[in-house]
Design an enzyme around this catalytic site. Structure first.
Site: not given
Ligand code: 9MR
Length: 565
Positions: A381, A486
């Protein structure tokens, strides 16, 4: 018949009772009709002589609060004549019992001070767990309607379900009723009165009674899961095309129902949070010896054994997510001496920390789980939503070339069999894709990137064509392979949302398959979670299994997309 369910043992206890009875104490069985005939009929039940059997009376009393006891069968029967307030305020509402000539007994429950539609009156209903209940109520209000609903938690998720609604007017009472079966796995059960509008509500009579035989569940039963063992397997269905993965957590893998499903469906997993810098970096140790850790922050790895061990033992690979990211990376990492009240570390120091962090991750995983990590999201990102590069602390401390540096270090320490990825969301959008391509071109020119991860947190509004064109463009411009890293597809709010979402999944998957068959190197597809309410976007119900792991049309769409190639 009253039954006790305790730790999956059922005991027969107290009495026989007919449908939705108000019970012996009910002052006016009135509208109950046939049910009144049997109310209060008692039958002696065998005493519970089993050693260790819980004292159900005590439990019942403790939980019952405002509930009346009907020889062990809970019931709520309010006519408010006694003036005693047993309901509990919900939100900012204020409750009282007031004189009301329009009410049958001249008194009513008065609910005022409602600031939001959900504010109202709660009746605790824990003892009704696992039973069908009939709820009756009579209301007057200047609001157009009053609603009675049930709230409870299952697997940590709160559910709200309407039992009935009545159209109300301010001068006379309108009665309504409805039935609802509360799951045996429910906890913190409340029956409540609310209204979309915020005006006051008068409640005359209110009752909650069990329909049929009563079963007493001492505690919430383990939530029931669908039998997933006969499901077709995504992993097998797509074996000749690409890997299928899911994001998991240790908590998920510790529950057999989830773990079995992941084993059957996946050839890859991603740790949803555990491989992120905030889970790995060790602040206490890092500051304990700055001579030692200033350039190489301390790292902790033990927690990774759950997810990595699971993958290894079940013949899966792992996507390493993620090394260099603006989020879920502790701020102290970017400061000299790891001291956030001091100055940001300079470029040279941050490059050392970046290199050592990447080296540490590669070395530990290679030493302990050789060959397991098939891909690393080296940078995550880095594109800003407003365009250009995100002005993250990596950008601020290292400068514009931090992405190139991260990939350079990753290449230096990664084993040959691990591919290096850039990963982002909305990466199919034209402007964002241009930005991403701009900063990835030098990385590709240096030979340090193998793939682009398209996160794909999308919704059924997204143009599948635009997405597929963007996907191909990464391949053409950078010479990389593609992972869908994802995937979740948010549903709309229509009544037939599951079907619509299923159709969208079908179109999406068919296009992916088509591209793959044309030779576009799509080598992995990961769903970001398992069941809807476990998703980070639970409200959008974006995954392929329901809460109880029953399959949604989206799952069948993924399977069937192959048959329809
Ligand atoms: O699914 C993840 C969630 O449990 C966390 O709280 C969050 C924190 O930023 O991150 C989520 O996963 C993210 C992933 O690592 C990167 N792309 C976006 C995902 C959804 O937010």
């Amino acid at each position: 018949m009253r039954k006790l369910i305790s730790s999956s043992v059922a005991l027969l206890l107290v009495l026989a009772l007919s449908s939705c009875s108000g019970g012996a104490q009910k002052p006016d069985a009135g509208a109950v009709g046939d049910e009144a005939a049997n109310a209060g009929t008692t039958a002696a039940a065998p005493a519970d002589t089993r050693s260790g059997a819980p004292d159900t009376t005590a439990v019942t009393e403790e939980l019952s609060n405002d509930m009346q006891e009907n020889n062990g069968v809970p019931s709520i029967n309010e006519d408010f004549a006694g003036g005693e307030l047993t309901a509990v305020k919900r939100g900012s509402a204020i409750l009282s019992i007031v004189q009301d000539d329009a009410a049958k007994n001249g008194r009513a429950l008065f609910i005022e001070g409602r600031k939001e539609s959900w504010n109202g009156a709660d009746y605790k209903a824990e003892l009704f767990r696992g039973n069908e209940i009939e709820v009756k109520g009579s209301f007057r209000s200047a609001n157009k309607a009053v609603r009675v609903s049930v709230q409870f938690n299952v697997r940590g998720n709160t559910t709200y379900n309407m039992v009935f609604a009545v159209n109300t007017n301010d001068s006379t009472y309108t009665a309504g009723s409805g039935k609802y079966t509360i799951p045996a796995s429910a906890e913190r059960i409340v029956v409540y009165i609310e209204s979309d509008e915020l005006k006051d509500i008068y409640c005359d009579e209110f009752s909650v009674n069990v329909c049929g035989d009563y079963t007493y569940y001492e505690e919430a039963a383990e939530a029931l899961f669908a039998n997933t063992s006969e499901y077709p397997s995504l992993r097998d269905t797509y074996a000749d095309l690409f890997r299928i993965g899911m994001a998991v957590s240790p908590a998920i893998l510790s529950k057999p129902q989830y773990a079995e499903l992941v084993k059957a469906q996946c050839s890859s997993i991603t740790a949803e949070n555990d491989m992120k810098p905030e889970a790995i970096l060790d602040y206490g140790t890092s500051i304990s010896d700055l001579d030692k850790y200033q350039e190489a922050p301390a790292m902790k790895f033990d927690h990774l054994n759950v997810e990595l061990g699971f993958a290894r033992d079940n013949g899966m690979t792992v996507r390493g997510h993620t090394l260099v990211w603006h989020s879920q990376t502790p701020e102290w990492l970017f400061y000299k001496d790891y001291d956030r009240s001091g100055e940001l570390a300079d470029r040279e120091l941050m490059l050392k920390r970046m290199e050592n962090y990447i080296k540490g991750m590669m070395e530990w995983t290679t030493a302990n789980y050789p060959g397991l990590i098939s891909a690393w999201d080296v940078v995550n990102e880095a594109a800003a939503d407003e365009g250009g590069m995100r002005k993250s602390l990596w950008y601020q401390t290292v400068g514009e070339d931090y992405i190139e540096k991260a990939f350079e270090y990753a290449r230096k320490y990664a084993p040959e069999d691990a591919k290096l990825f850039y990963n982002d969301y909305n990466s199919y959008q034209k402007k964002k894709q241009e930005d991403i391509l701009t900063f990835l071109r030098p990385v590709a020119a240096a030979g340090n990137i193998d793939g682009v991860g398209m996160q794909s947190h999308i919704g059924t509004y997204m143009s599948i064509n635009e997405y597929m064109l963007a996907l191909k463009k990464y391949v053409e411009e950078l010479g990389v392979e593609i992972h869908i890293t994802e995937l979740d597809i948010g549903a709309d709010k229509s009544d037939d949302w599951e079907e619509k979402q299923g159709k969208y999944f079908s179109r999406f998957m068919k296009k992916i398959i088509e591209l793959k068959n044309e030779g576009v190197p799509i080598t992995s597809l990961t769903l970001w979670g398992i069941s809807d309410s476990l998703s980070w976007k639970a409200g959008d119900r974006p995954l392929v299994f329901r809460d109880d792991l029953s399959r949604k049309p989206a799952f069948d769409a993924m399977i069937n997309a192959r048959a329809e190639e």
